[in-house]
Design an enzyme around this catalytic site. Structure first.
Site, short mmCIF file in Angstrom:
data_model
loop_
_atom_site.label_atom_id
_atom_site.label_comp_id
_atom_site.label_asym_id
_atom_site.label_seq_id
_atom_site.Cartn_x
_atom_site.Cartn_y
_atom_site.Cartn_z
N TYR A 207 0.85 -1.19 0.00
CA TYR A 207 0.00 0.00 0.00
C TYR A 207 0.89 1.24 0.00
O TYR A 207 1.85 1.34 0.76
CB TYR A 207 -0.93 0.04 1.22
CG TYR A 207 -2.12 0.93 0.97
CD1 TYR A 207 -3.33 0.38 0.58
CD2 TYR A 207 -2.01 2.32 1.05
CE1 TYR A 207 -4.41 1.20 0.28
CE2 TYR A 207 -3.07 3.14 0.75
CZ TYR A 207 -4.28 2.57 0.37
OH TYR A 207 -5.34 3.39 0.04
N SER A 208 0.56 2.20 -0.89
CA SER A 208 1.27 3.47 -0.95
C SER A 208 2.75 3.24 -1.25
O SER A 208 3.09 2.70 -2.30
CB SER A 208 1.05 4.25 0.35
OG SER A 208 1.50 5.57 0.26
N ALA A 209 3.65 3.61 -0.34
CA ALA A 209 5.07 3.33 -0.57
C ALA A 209 5.32 1.83 -0.67
O ALA A 209 6.29 1.41 -1.29
CB ALA A 209 5.91 3.92 0.57
N ALA A 211 3.29 -0.13 -2.31
CA ALA A 211 3.00 -0.40 -3.72
C ALA A 211 4.17 0.01 -4.61
O ALA A 211 4.54 -0.68 -5.56
CB ALA A 211 1.73 0.34 -4.14
#
Length: 545
Positions: A207-209, A211
Site C-alpha cells: 500500500y502506498s510506498a 506499492a
C-alpha cells in the site's frame, strides 16, 4: 471486536520449533488463524548502511525444550523512523498469518507478501491486522508482512558509502530498504513451505510506498532469469512508478547536506565521514534528516537494484512483454480523494507557488520539479479547483504519486501487447466507497482519501465492518482479490472486468456500494503528464546518471 490468543507450537523442520498463537474471536471462540510474529528473515549487517545477511543454513528459531517465542502481540520490530522512537535498526523480522479454516491445497496455501507504506519514511508490518480477513472473510492465503529499513537508515546513498560497500565486496550502496524487502521475499520463497505455503505462488503487494516498493521488486524480478524469479502476481494499492529515482549526483547532495547539519567536515576522508555517521544514534540521524532541504530519503539509481534504463524499458515495451511472457499479472488502482492525505505530509511551509516548489524538491529532482511546475501552473496562478497553494500541493502530489503517472504506466505497459493480453495482465480498480470505521482516523470531509480502503482490503484491519458493509466488501473486493492471489481468473462470475475491454476503463466500487465499469475521465491527462515527464525531465536526468 476482541480476540484471544492461545499458544500454538509449529515445527519448522531443520529450523526448529516455534511458539505462535491461535487467534480466536473472544465472543464466539471461533478460530480465526494461526499467527507468528517477529520471525527473523535475515541477520543484521556488520555495520550500518550495508546489506543484511541471509540466515545461515543451521539457523534455529528454537527447540522442543525452548521453542522460539513468536506469539507476542507486539509483532515484528519496526525500524526507527520519523514517527516512532521505539524502533530499532535490527528490524529484519516479519509476521506470518496462516489460515485455519478450509482445506489446504495439495500444493500449499497461496502467499500474499504485503509491504507496508509510509512514504518509505515510517510505518510497520504491524500496521496490517489479518486475523479476521483470514477467519471471517475466508481469505485462504498465507500473509507475510516484513519490516525493512526506512528513511535515512534505509535510503541514504553517496560515493563515500559506495566505497565503503566496495571495501567489503558489495556491488552497490543505497536502496537498503529495497534490499531488505528482497531478503524477506527470498526468505519467504525458501521457508514458506514450512507453514504449508506454496513457494511457487507468491503475490507481492503493498500500500502506498509499499506499492511503490512492490513495483521495484517486480522490476528487479523481471531482470532475473525466469527460473530465479519469485513473483507470480502483484497488487499495487494507491501508488505506482512515477519517475526515474534520483541520480547519484542528487544523492550526493543530500548526503553532503546531512554532513553539514551534523557538523561533520567535508574535508575528512570518506572513511572518517562514514565513521562519524555510524557513531550517531538512529534518532540523531533521523532528527538531522528532518532539517534537510531534501528531507525525504528515497531510492536512487544505483545501476544494480535500479538500472538507469528502467523507464526506457517500460516505454519501449520490454516490461510489458516480460509480464506477458512470464504470465505475471498486475492489480492496480486508486481511491477517489487521494489528495487529502497526500497534502498533509510535510505540506509547503507557506501559501505560495515557490513554497510548493521547494516542497516538491524534497522528493523529486530539480528537472522533474521544473517540468511539473511548467505543466501544472504555466501562468503561475492558483488552479481554480484549489483553495490555496497547500491544497494545490495535495492535488499535485497525489497526481504524481498515484493518479496521473499510474495511468501513464498502465498505458506504456500494455501498449505493445494485444488487447486480450492487456485485459489478462492488468486489472484496474477505483474505490469511491467508504466504511464507517475509518472515521476514527480520517475526517469524513476527506471522503475516500488515501488509505481509507485498507479497512476493506483487510476486513476492518483490526476494526469492525458494519453488517451492511460486509456483504459489499466481501463480494466487491475480497472475493476478486482472493481469486487473483490464488492465480485464478477474474471472469464473469465476479463483477470485475465484465465489460471492461480497454485499459482506459476500470472496475469501480461506487459510493452506493454498487460495482460498475468506469470510463476513466482522467486517462488522457495521465498520458499527457507521463509523456511530459518522459520527454523533457527524463532526458535531463539521464544526462546526469
Amino acid at each position: 471486536m476482541q480476540t484471544t490468543r492461545e499458544p500454538y507450537l509449529q515445527s519448522l523442520s531443520h529450523r526448529g520449533i516455534i511458539r505462535g498463537a491461535t487467534i480466536k474471536d473472544a465472543t464466539t471462540c471461533a478460530v480465526l488463524c494461526h499467527y507468528f510474529g517477529g520471525l527473523r528473515y535475515a541477520l543484521p549487517p556488520m555495520s550500518r548502511w550495508r546489506r543484511a545477511r541471509p540466515l545461515p543454513p543451521d539457523y534455529l528459531y528454537g527447540t522442543a525444550e525452548q521453542p522460539g517465542e513468536h506469539d507476542s502481540e507486539q509483532g515484528a520490530i519496526r525500524c526507527a523512523n520519523v514517527t516512532s522512537k521505539k524502533g530499532n535498526e535490527d528490524c529484519f523480522q516479519c509476521n506470518v498469518w496462516v489460515p485455519c479454516a478450509g482445506k489446504c491445497p495439495l500444493e500449499g496455501w497461496p502467499v500474499l507478501f504485503a509491504i507496508h507504506g509510509g512514504f518509505l519514511q515510517f510505518g510497520s508490518p504491524n500496521d496490517f491486522s489479518c486475523a479476521r480477513l483470514l477467519g471471517e472473510a475466508n481469505f485462504d492465503c498465507i500473509i507475510v508482512t516484513p519490516a525493512y529499513r526506512l528513511g535515512v537508515l534505509g535510503f541514504l546513498a553517496s560515493e563515500e558509502l559506495h566505497q565503503d560497500a566496495a571495501a567489503v565486496g558489495e556491488e552497490s550502496c543505497g536502496n537498503f530498504g529495497f534490499w531488505d524487502q528482497r531478503q524477506a521475499l527470498e526468505w519467504t520463497r525458501e521457508n514458506i513451505h514450512l507453514f504449508n505455503g506454496n513457494p511457487l505462488n507468491i503475490t507481492v503487494s503493498g500500500y502506498s510506498a509499499g506499492a511503490y516498493s512492490a513495483f521495484h521488486q517486480l522490476a528487479y524480478d523481471l531482470r532475473l532469469p525466469a527460473e530465479k524469479s519469485i513473483i507470480r502476481q502483484v497488487i499495487m494499492w494507491s501508488n505506482g512508478p512515477g519517475v526515474q529515482p534520483m541520480s547519484a549526483i542528487n544523492a550526493q547532495k543530500q548526503f553532503n547536506e546531512l554532513l553539514s547539519v551534523l557538523d561533520i567536515p567535508y574535508t575528512l576522508s570518506s572513511q572518517e565521514k562514514i565513521s562519524h555517521l555510524r557513531s550517531c544514534s538512529p534518532q540523531e540521524l533521523i532528527d538531522a534528516g528532518t532539517k534537510l532541504k531534501r528531507h525525504q530519503f528515497r531510492p536512487y539509481t544505483d545501476s544494480v537494484f535500479i538500472p538507469t534504463h528502467l523507464f526506457r524499458r517500460i516505454d519501449d515495451g520490454w516490461f510489458g512483454h516480460q509480464l506477458e511472457a512470464r504470465r505475471v499479472r498486475l492489480m492496480i488502482g486508486e481511491c477517489r480523494n487521494e489528495h487529502f492525505v497526500y497534502g498533509s505530509w510535510y505540506p509547503p511551509e507557506n501559501d505560495s507557488l515557490s513554497s510548493l516548489r521547494r516542497r516538491l524538491e524534497a522528493d523529486y529532482s530539480p528537472e522533474i520539479c521544473d517540468a511539473l511546475v511548467e505543466l501544472y501552473y504555466p501562468t503561475g496562478q492558483l488552479p481554480e479547483n484549489c483553495d490555496n497553494w497547500r491544497d494545490a500541493f495535495g492535488h499535485l502530489y497525489a497526481d504524481i504519486q498515484v493518479h496521473m503517472l499510474q495511468r501513464g504506466f498502465i498505458d506504456a505497459l500494455t501498449r505493445g501487447v494485444s488487447a486480450v493480453s492487456a485485459a489478462q495482465l492488468v486489472h484496474r480498480y477505483r474505490i469511491e466507497y467508504r466504511v464507517k470505521c475509518v472515521d476514527k482516523m480520517f475526517p469524513p470531509a476527506w471522503g475516500v482519501t488515501h488509505a481509507t480502503d485498507l479497512a476493506m482490503w483487510f476486513w476492518g484491519n483490526g476494526d469492525i465492518l458494519e453488517d451492511h458493509e460486509q456483504g459489499i466488501v466481501q463480494n466487491a473486493l475480497i472475493e476478486p482479490m482472493k481469486r487473483f492471489v490464488q492465480g485464478g481468473s477474474l471472469g464473469a462470475d465476479f463483477q470485475w472486468n465484465r465489460n471492461a475491454v480497454r485499459v482506459s476503463q476500470a472496475w469501480r466500487l461506487r459510493s452506493d456500494g454498487h460495482v460498475d465499469v468506469w470510463e476513466d475521465s482522467m486517462w488522457d491527462k495521465g498520458l499527457r503528464v507521463w509523456k511530459v515527464l518522459r520527454n523533457e525531465a527524463t532526458l535531463k536526468i539521464n544526462a546526469n546518471l
